[in-house]
Design an enzyme around this catalytic site. Sequence first.
Site, PDB file in Angstrom:
ATOM      1  N   GLU A  80      16.081  30.980  65.507  1.00 22.30           N
ATOM      2  CA  GLU A  80      17.308  31.335  64.814  1.00 22.30           C
ATOM      3  C   GLU A  80      18.281  32.007  65.783  1.00 22.30           C
ATOM      4  OE1 GLU A  80      16.645  31.587  60.356  1.00 22.30           O
ATOM      5  OE2 GLU A  80      16.402  33.583  61.159  1.00 22.30           O
ATOM      6  N   LYS A  99      17.314  37.141  51.351  1.00 18.21           N
ATOM      7  CA  LYS A  99      17.787  38.430  51.876  1.00 18.21           C
ATOM      8  C   LYS A  99      17.981  39.447  50.739  1.00 18.21           C
ATOM      9  CE  LYS A  99      19.904  35.934  55.654  1.00 18.21           C
ATOM     10  NZ  LYS A  99      20.783  35.968  56.779  1.00 18.21           N
ATOM     11  N   GLY A 110      24.478  33.225  59.206  1.00 18.65           N
ATOM     12  CA  GLY A 110      25.455  33.746  58.257  1.00 18.65           C
ATOM     13  C   GLY A 110      26.884  33.676  58.758  1.00 18.65           C
ATOM     14  N   GLU A 144      17.733  40.146  61.730  1.00 17.17           N
ATOM     15  CA  GLU A 144      18.317  41.283  61.002  1.00 17.17           C
ATOM     16  C   GLU A 144      17.326  42.445  60.934  1.00 17.17           C
ATOM     17  OE1 GLU A 144      19.552  39.132  57.511  1.00 17.17           O
ATOM     18  OE2 GLU A 144      21.105  38.117  58.673  1.00 17.17           O
ATOM     19  N   ASN A 203      15.470  32.129  52.592  1.00 15.44           N
ATOM     20  CA  ASN A 203      15.467  33.583  52.790  1.00 15.44           C
ATOM     21  C   ASN A 203      16.623  34.151  51.961  1.00 15.44           C
ATOM     22  OD1 ASN A 203      15.526  36.197  53.693  1.00 15.44           O
ATOM     23  ND2 ASN A 203      16.170  35.712  55.782  1.00 15.44           N
ATOM     24  N   SER A 235      22.929  28.861  59.556  1.00 15.37           N
ATOM     25  CA  SER A 235      23.973  28.095  58.863  1.00 15.37           C
ATOM     26  C   SER A 235      23.555  26.650  58.576  1.00 15.37           C
ATOM     27  CB  SER A 235      25.284  28.152  59.653  1.00 15.37           C
ATOM     28  OG  SER A 235      25.744  29.493  59.741  1.00 15.37           O
ATOM     29  N   HIS A 252      12.598  38.646  61.709  1.00 20.68           N
ATOM     30  CA  HIS A 252      13.960  38.115  61.508  1.00 20.68           C
ATOM     31  C   HIS A 252      14.926  38.977  62.322  1.00 20.68           C
ATOM     32  CE1 HIS A 252      17.732  37.028  59.584  1.00 20.68           C
ATOM     33  NE2 HIS A 252      17.118  35.956  59.115  1.00 20.68           N
TER      34      HIS A 252
END
Length: 271
Positions: free
Chosen positions: A182, A11, A188, A97, A9, A228, A95
């Site tokens: 996730e 991003k 991140g 985010e 991904n 991560s 996701h």
Amino acid sequence: MRTPIMAGNWKMNCDNDEAWQLASAIVERAGDVEGCEVVLCPAATALTTVQAAIEDTVIRLGAQNIFWEEKGAYTGELSGPMLVSCGCQYVIIGHSERRGRFGSVADDFTPELQQVFGDTDSSVNRKVKAALSYDLTPIVCCGELLSERQAGKTDEVVAGQLRAALAGFAADQVARLVLAYEPVWAIGTGEVCEADEANRVLGLIRGIVTECADESVAQRMRILYGGSVKPDNVPGLMDQPEIDGGLVGGASLQADSFCELIEVAAEVNSG
Ligand code: PEP
């Protein structure tokens, strides 16, 4: 045996030149890899560039989001047919985010501003339905915030997100999905979920797939871990029986580190 998947991904990284270079470097080392499916999910602006770089290889293209309508007055959105026309076969949906749930943010990125990323359980469900109708494989994400984990709500949050995402689908539709656990606090942040805890949550997810579809769909379902994932922790993660690969952010932006992840997954699969 389930074939593992490593999905990168990217991003909001990589302009077209950078995307070409990164995809080409991944192709050079992993373009004919066996035993692991590889999916690159660049920003929408680089989809066609990456598609050109991976043509005639085993690497596949994915988008980072989809809107459920086919066309119309939806400024800034991308439909299933648009993604298919760029060469996409996969699409990440829900996701954290995109749900406005971040592992870490700048102080001035207030909760109100985070709502700019407005996915909800019901929009995720609609997006999954749209993706399936265009023969795109959804990579459906779920995961808890740190505060939810600390409050002992991990299982409740993950189960709730997943049941909502899968609501209304027949078993043969559920069978076409890929799922990703996730934990938001691990995305991140450099914090990785302990491998045995990630394995436990993936086991819970597999149980929910059994409930929403059936046992045989659950046993065939690829369920990824994301948060991560790096070359140094991927062997421990891939050794876990429930973990079928990774959804990878940071480490997918360097060809060497991403290819190492692919190679570990392929090796575990062959062994
Ligand atoms: C992600 O983007 O889904 C992700 C898990 O990011 P990272 O690997 O950087 O934590």
